[in-house]
Design a protein around this motif. Structure first.
Motif, PDB file in Angstrom:
ATOM      1  N   HIS A  33     -19.740  47.345  94.973  1.00 18.96           N
ATOM      2  CA  HIS A  33     -20.492  47.788  96.145  1.00 18.96           C
ATOM      3  C   HIS A  33     -20.906  46.566  96.955  1.00 18.96           C
ATOM      4  CE1 HIS A  33     -20.945  51.940  94.785  1.00 18.96           C
ATOM      5  NE2 HIS A  33     -21.092  51.430  93.571  1.00 18.96           N
ATOM      6  N   THR A  34     -20.894  46.736  98.277  1.00 20.02           N
ATOM      7  CA  THR A  34     -21.432  45.705  99.161  1.00 20.02           C
ATOM      8  C   THR A  34     -22.877  46.068  99.448  1.00 20.02           C
ATOM      9  OG1 THR A  34     -19.277  45.300 100.143  1.00 20.02           O
ATOM     10  CG2 THR A  34     -21.199  44.543 101.388  1.00 20.02           C
ATOM     11  N   VAL A  35     -23.764  45.165  99.098  1.00 14.87           N
ATOM     12  CA  VAL A  35     -25.198  45.353  99.331  1.00 14.87           C
ATOM     13  C   VAL A  35     -25.603  44.295 100.360  1.00 14.87           C
ATOM     14  CG1 VAL A  35     -27.490  45.304  98.302  1.00 14.87           C
ATOM     15  CG2 VAL A  35     -25.550  46.210  96.990  1.00 14.87           C
ATOM     16  N   GLU A  36     -26.170  44.763 101.473  1.00 15.03           N
ATOM     17  CA  GLU A  36     -26.552  43.850 102.542  1.00 15.03           C
ATOM     18  C   GLU A  36     -28.023  44.067 102.879  1.00 15.03           C
ATOM     19  OE1 GLU A  36     -24.910  42.493 106.918  1.00 15.03           O
ATOM     20  OE2 GLU A  36     -23.977  44.183 105.902  1.00 15.03           O
ATOM     21  N   VAL A  37     -28.760  42.970 102.976  1.00 15.16           N
ATOM     22  CA  VAL A  37     -30.172  43.028 103.332  1.00 15.16           C
ATOM     23  C   VAL A  37     -30.308  42.444 104.732  1.00 15.16           C
ATOM     24  CG1 VAL A  37     -32.501  42.287 102.725  1.00 15.16           C
ATOM     25  CG2 VAL A  37     -30.853  42.835 100.919  1.00 15.16           C
ATOM     26  N   ARG A  38     -30.995  43.198 105.610  1.00 13.34           N
ATOM     27  CA  ARG A  38     -31.143  42.788 107.012  1.00 13.34           C
ATOM     28  C   ARG A  38     -32.570  42.990 107.482  1.00 13.34           C
ATOM     29  NH1 ARG A  38     -27.119  42.177 110.775  1.00 13.34           N
ATOM     30  NH2 ARG A  38     -25.062  42.088 109.863  1.00 13.34           N
ATOM     31  N   ASN A  39     -32.972  42.157 108.403  1.00 12.53           N
ATOM     32  CA  ASN A  39     -34.225  42.330 109.125  1.00 12.53           C
ATOM     33  C   ASN A  39     -34.063  41.595 110.442  1.00 12.53           C
ATOM     34  OD1 ASN A  39     -36.870  43.520 109.070  1.00 12.53           O
ATOM     35  ND2 ASN A  39     -37.695  41.455 109.033  1.00 12.53           N
ATOM     36  N   TYR A  40     -34.506  42.216 111.514  1.00 13.51           N
ATOM     37  CA  TYR A  40     -34.376  41.615 112.839  1.00 13.51           C
ATOM     38  C   TYR A  40     -35.062  40.254 112.852  1.00 13.51           C
ATOM     39  CZ  TYR A  40     -33.764  41.836 117.876  1.00 13.51           C
ATOM     40  OH  TYR A  40     -33.367  41.605 119.159  1.00 13.51           O
ATOM     41  N   GLY A  41     -34.353  39.228 113.349  1.00 13.44           N
ATOM     42  CA  GLY A  41     -34.913  37.880 113.396  1.00 13.44           C
ATOM     43  C   GLY A  41     -34.650  37.057 112.143  1.00 13.44           C
ATOM     44  N   TYR A  42     -33.792  37.581 111.250  1.00 12.59           N
ATOM     45  CA  TYR A  42     -33.458  36.885 110.009  1.00 12.59           C
ATOM     46  C   TYR A  42     -31.945  36.877 109.826  1.00 12.59           C
ATOM     47  CZ  TYR A  42     -38.365  37.227 108.661  1.00 12.59           C
ATOM     48  OH  TYR A  42     -39.726  37.114 108.613  1.00 12.59           O
ATOM     49  N   PRO A  44     -28.730  37.813 108.025  1.00 13.04           N
ATOM     50  CA  PRO A  44     -28.390  38.863 107.049  1.00 13.04           C
ATOM     51  C   PRO A  44     -27.792  38.275 105.779  1.00 13.04           C
ATOM     52  CG  PRO A  44     -26.890  38.917 108.933  1.00 13.04           C
ATOM     53  CD  PRO A  44     -27.918  37.867 109.221  1.00 13.04           C
ATOM     54  N   ARG A  45     -27.971  38.992 104.673  1.00 17.51           N
ATOM     55  CA  ARG A  45     -27.453  38.528 103.381  1.00 17.51           C
ATOM     56  C   ARG A  45     -26.590  39.615 102.743  1.00 17.51           C
ATOM     57  NH1 ARG A  45     -30.380  34.575 100.469  1.00 17.51           N
ATOM     58  NH2 ARG A  45     -28.633  34.783  99.050  1.00 17.51           N
ATOM     59  N   PRO A  46     -25.280  39.606 103.015  1.00 14.01           N
ATOM     60  CA  PRO A  46     -24.392  40.557 102.328  1.00 14.01           C
ATOM     61  C   PRO A  46     -23.938  39.972 100.988  1.00 14.01           C
ATOM     62  CG  PRO A  46     -23.180  39.394 104.027  1.00 14.01           C
ATOM     63  CD  PRO A  46     -24.597  38.877 104.074  1.00 14.01           C
ATOM     64  N   ARG A  47     -23.823  40.836 100.002  1.00 11.79           N
ATOM     65  CA  ARG A  47     -23.314  40.426  98.691  1.00 11.79           C
ATOM     66  C   ARG A  47     -22.504  41.578  98.107  1.00 11.79           C
ATOM     67  NH1 ARG A  47     -28.355  37.493  95.624  1.00 11.79           N
ATOM     68  NH2 ARG A  47     -28.536  35.769  97.073  1.00 11.79           N
ATOM     69  N   THR A  48     -21.503  41.236  97.329  1.00 14.30           N
ATOM     70  CA  THR A  48     -20.732  42.254  96.629  1.00 14.30           C
ATOM     71  C   THR A  48     -21.124  42.209  95.159  1.00 14.30           C
ATOM     72  OG1 THR A  48     -18.909  42.054  98.189  1.00 14.30           O
ATOM     73  CG2 THR A  48     -18.416  43.078  96.069  1.00 14.30           C
ATOM     74  N   TRP A  49     -21.449  43.384  94.621  1.00 13.29           N
ATOM     75  CA  TRP A  49     -21.895  43.488  93.231  1.00 13.29           C
ATOM     76  C   TRP A  49     -21.045  44.503  92.493  1.00 13.29           C
ATOM     77  CZ3 TRP A  49     -25.263  40.347  90.962  1.00 13.29           C
ATOM     78  CH2 TRP A  49     -26.084  39.577  91.787  1.00 13.29           C
TER      79      TRP A  49
END
Length: 155
Positions: A33-42, A44-49
């Protein structure tokens, strides 16, 4: 999978779909699964787990701030709805994510709007991977120094 995010209002996307905000447990089928963490002004951090059946998986993600201050003029868009629903402008994939409804609902204690350049925007709101509202949000220029005007309400 248990995910811990910072800042706490960051949103978690799983396989390209908005899943949840903040640190939570997420039920995922075994597999990649691709898990991506996002927040406006930061950044993004996508990772595959790889999720393995019966194995506990934990992930901690701290986003790094990015960008400079944005010059005005500004207008605003106010949204109403489920506080954890994801909000997108001019698209519906992770790069167009701008926050969740609770950040832009101008409730009676906190005065919060989505600040944008004056103009019209396609606003998409999703919850649990489903689109719950799509429409046009219009933002008019605020008078200089005005942080309390309301230009468009989305109920």
């Amino acid at each position: 999978m248990k995910i811990h995010v910072a800042p706490k209002q960051a949103y978690v996307f799983v396989d390209g779909e908005a899943d949840c905000d903040g640190s939570q447990a997420i039920a995922l089928e075994p597999g990649r699964h691709t898990v991506e963490v996002r927040n406006y002004g930061y950044v993004p951090r996508p990772r595959t787990w790889k999720i393995t059946s019966g194995k506990k998986t934990e992930l901690s993600v701290t986003l790094q701030a990015s960008g400079d201050k944005v010059a005005g003029p500004f207008g605003d868009i106010e949204l109403k709805g489920h506080p954890r629903a994801a909000v997108f402008l001019n698209g519906s994939t992770p790069p167009y994510f701008v926050g969740h409804v609770d950040e832009f609902d101008n409730n009676w204690i906190w005065h919060q709007w989505l600040l944008v350049k004056p103009g019209s925007y396609q606003v998409t709101v999703t919850q649990n991977g489903q689109t719950v509202w799509v429409g046009t949000g219009k933002s008019e220029r605020r008078p200089a120094g005005d942080c309390g005007s309301e230009s468009q309400r989305r109920d």
